[in-house]
Design an enzyme around this catalytic site. Structure first.
Site, PDB file in Angstrom:
ATOM      1  CG  ASP A 294      -1.814   1.181   1.292  1.00  0.00           C
ATOM      2  OD1 ASP A 294      -1.937   1.889   0.271  1.00  0.00           O
ATOM      3  OD2 ASP A 294      -2.399   1.420   2.357  1.00  0.00           O
TER       4      ASP A 294
ATOM      5  CG  ASP B 183      -2.837   6.900  -1.836  1.00  0.00           C
ATOM      6  OD1 ASP B 183      -2.258   7.938  -1.486  1.00  0.00           O
ATOM      7  OD2 ASP B 183      -4.013   6.878  -2.210  1.00  0.00           O
TER       8      ASP B 183
END
Length: 194
Positions: A9, A11
């Protein structure tokens, strides 16, 4: 336990994307004559995807159809401006190794983008050399060779090769080419100056 895939992940975890998210949110709100929000408010709206971000950003009781229009305008703006202010969080990454397992128009623009947005980090794109193998996509050798030369010309910090077995197996002569032609001399890792 054997894993086939790993998901990272980026972001908000490794990359600070808040400024670009806030800019695109306020752009879309402004288009629809809705009040904008300071970045600290946008920070509280982020989480669970861009749909939830926009649902939290529009005024309460906004009709669903209008919320969808704001979301569409957000997405269009963010597609064009998602890397304007986005950068790695300080102290998180020493080197960027983006997986670039593509060719042609799906490779070269992304190489340019990584070079322009390196934020002072070494970028060593990961090349999908396993696509050279006949069991995979049976790419012609020239595809990888052109990508190598292009990345060198752009001044990026080297390459990573996925999967290493295909390098050590010398698939389509890649190991020989790298050792004898492309990297005839040993190299050191670049200094990590931050």
């Amino acid at each position: 336990m054997h894993y086939q895939n790993y998901i990272f992940d980026l972001d908000g975890t490794l990359l600070d994307t808040l400024a670009d998210l806030a800019c695109s949110t306020n752009f879309a709100l402004r288009l629809h004559d809705m009040p904008e929000h300071p970045i600290d408010h946008i920070r509280m709206f982020v989480g669970n995807g861009v749909r939830r971000l926009i649902e939290r950003a529009v005024p309460q009781n906004t009709p669903k159809e209008l919320t969808e229009l704001v979301l569409d305008d957000f997405r269009k703006h963010y597609m064009e401006h998602s890397m304007d202010r986005t950068k790695p969080y300080e102290g998180i990454m020493d080197m960027l190794l983006p997986m670039m397992y593509f060719q042609g128009d799906h490779f070269y623009p992304f190489a340019v983008d990584w070079a322009e947005h390196d934020n002072g980090r070494t970028v060593a794109p990961g090349l999908g050399i396993y696509f050279l193998h006949p069991r995979e996509k049976d790419w012609e050798w020239g595809i990888i060779q052109r990508e190598l030369c292009y990345l060198r010309q752009m001044g990026l910090g080297g390459q990573a090769y996925f999967r290493s077995q295909f390098l050590t197996d010398n698939t389509k002569g890649i190991y020989d080419y790298l050792q004898k032609t492309f990297y005839p001399y040993p190299a050191l890792l670049p200094p990590m100056t931050w």
